[in-house]
Design an enzyme around this catalytic site. Structure first.
Site, PDB file in Angstrom:
ATOM      1  N   ALA A 199      24.844 -59.193-113.074  1.00 48.41           N
ATOM      2  CA  ALA A 199      24.389 -59.951-114.246  1.00 48.41           C
ATOM      3  C   ALA A 199      25.382 -61.068-114.570  1.00 48.41           C
ATOM      4  O   ALA A 199      25.005 -62.118-115.092  1.00 48.41           O
ATOM      5  CB  ALA A 199      24.230 -59.022-115.446  1.00 48.41           C
ATOM      6  N   GLU A 255      27.268 -60.792 -95.864  1.00 48.01           N
ATOM      7  CA  GLU A 255      28.220 -60.980 -94.761  1.00 48.01           C
ATOM      8  C   GLU A 255      29.602 -60.464 -95.128  1.00 48.01           C
ATOM      9  O   GLU A 255      30.277 -59.814 -94.321  1.00 48.01           O
ATOM     10  CB  GLU A 255      28.338 -62.470 -94.403  1.00 48.01           C
ATOM     11  CG  GLU A 255      27.084 -63.078 -93.826  1.00 48.01           C
ATOM     12  CD  GLU A 255      26.167 -63.670 -94.894  1.00 48.01           C
ATOM     13  OE1 GLU A 255      26.098 -63.119 -96.023  1.00 48.01           O
ATOM     14  OE2 GLU A 255      25.510 -64.683 -94.606  1.00 48.01           O
TER      15      GLU A 255
HETATM   16  N1  THU Z   1      23.463 -64.616 -99.913  1.00 44.83           N
HETATM   17  C1  THU Z   1      24.037 -63.856 -98.935  1.00 44.83           C
HETATM   18  O1  THU Z   1      24.069 -62.629 -99.014  1.00 44.83           O
HETATM   19  N2  THU Z   1      24.564 -64.510 -97.865  1.00 44.83           N
HETATM   20  C2  THU Z   1      24.585 -65.867 -97.692  1.00 44.83           C
HETATM   21  O2  THU Z   1      25.185 -66.358 -96.741  1.00 44.83           O
HETATM   22  C3  THU Z   1      23.874 -66.724 -98.646  1.00 44.83           C
HETATM   23  C4  THU Z   1      23.398 -66.067 -99.886  1.00 44.83           C
HETATM   24  C5  THU Z   1      22.919 -63.941-101.087  1.00 44.83           C
HETATM   25  C6  THU Z   1      23.708 -64.154-102.333  1.00 44.83           C
HETATM   26  C7  THU Z   1      22.671 -63.916-103.394  1.00 44.83           C
HETATM   27  O3  THU Z   1      22.604 -62.531-103.662  1.00 44.83           O
HETATM   28  C8  THU Z   1      21.368 -64.348-102.741  1.00 44.83           C
HETATM   29  O4  THU Z   1      21.627 -64.414-101.336  1.00 44.83           O
HETATM   30  C9  THU Z   1      20.863 -65.709-103.200  1.00 44.83           C
HETATM   31  O5  THU Z   1      21.876 -66.650-103.131  1.00 44.83           O
END
Ligand code: THU
Length: 158
Positions: free
Chosen positions: A64, A73
């Site tokens: 939140a 990653e």
């Molecule tokens: N997100 C990832 O887990 N990895 C990335 O490389 C880009 C974005 C996630 C973060 C967030 O929870 C969601 O994707 C939207 O940005």
């Protein structure tokens, strides 16, 4: 003039991958949707294969208080380093579920994750292959995650 190129192998289907690569992508796909993404609805899952052949998964964990959230990653890197300390990460598969349904192509890791991958590469003194894929099976393979972060800042600069 200095020019920097990024090379990616591209595949239309998981069937075109080697058995080992397909297994890693499928491991990531299996956990897709098990993260915590109530704010973006955008689920990401990453699977690391360590040098001993084990697979470690991470999914995105939102909060939140938005900046507290962490990408799949970096969760996967942490899990792999914790569960298999000292084992190099050979490859990482990254997959996502796109609620908008707009994307056909794979997506690449965000800048912060590229920086984390870069430091991991330096720690293990060996490149990390990236398998960028999605539920539709389109896959791009990058032989060295560092090529996605050219001119990077690292420990050697301090
Ligand atoms: N997100 C990832 O887990 N990895 C990335 O490389 C880009 C974005 C996630 C973060 C967030 O929870 C969601 O994707 C939207 O940005």
């Amino acid at each position: 003039m200095k020019q920097i190129n990024i090379e990616l192998e591209t595949y239309e289907s998981l069937q075109d991958l080697t058995r080992n690569d397909r297994t890693l992508v499928e491991a990531a796909l299996k956990r897709l949707g098990t993260g915590h993404a109530p704010y973006s609805q955008f689920h990401v899952s990453a699977a690391c294969e360590s040098a001993d052949g084990e697979i470690w998964i991470g999914t995105n964990q939102e909060n939140a208080s938005y900046p507290v959230g962490i990408c799949a990653e970096r969760v996967a890197l942490s899990v792999s380093n914790m569960q298999a300390p000292g084992q190099a990460i050979r490859s990482m598969a990254i997959v996502y579920r796109d609620p908008s349904g707009r994307h056909h192509d794979p997506l690449a890791p965000c800048g912060m994750c590229r920086q984390a991958l870069s430091e991991q590469t330096q720690r293990q003194e060996a490149p990390i292959r990236l398998l960028l894929s999605n539920e539709k099976g389109a896959t791009w393979i990058c032989a060295d995650a560092n090529s996605l972060l050219p001119l990077s800042f690292s420990l050697k600069d301090l």
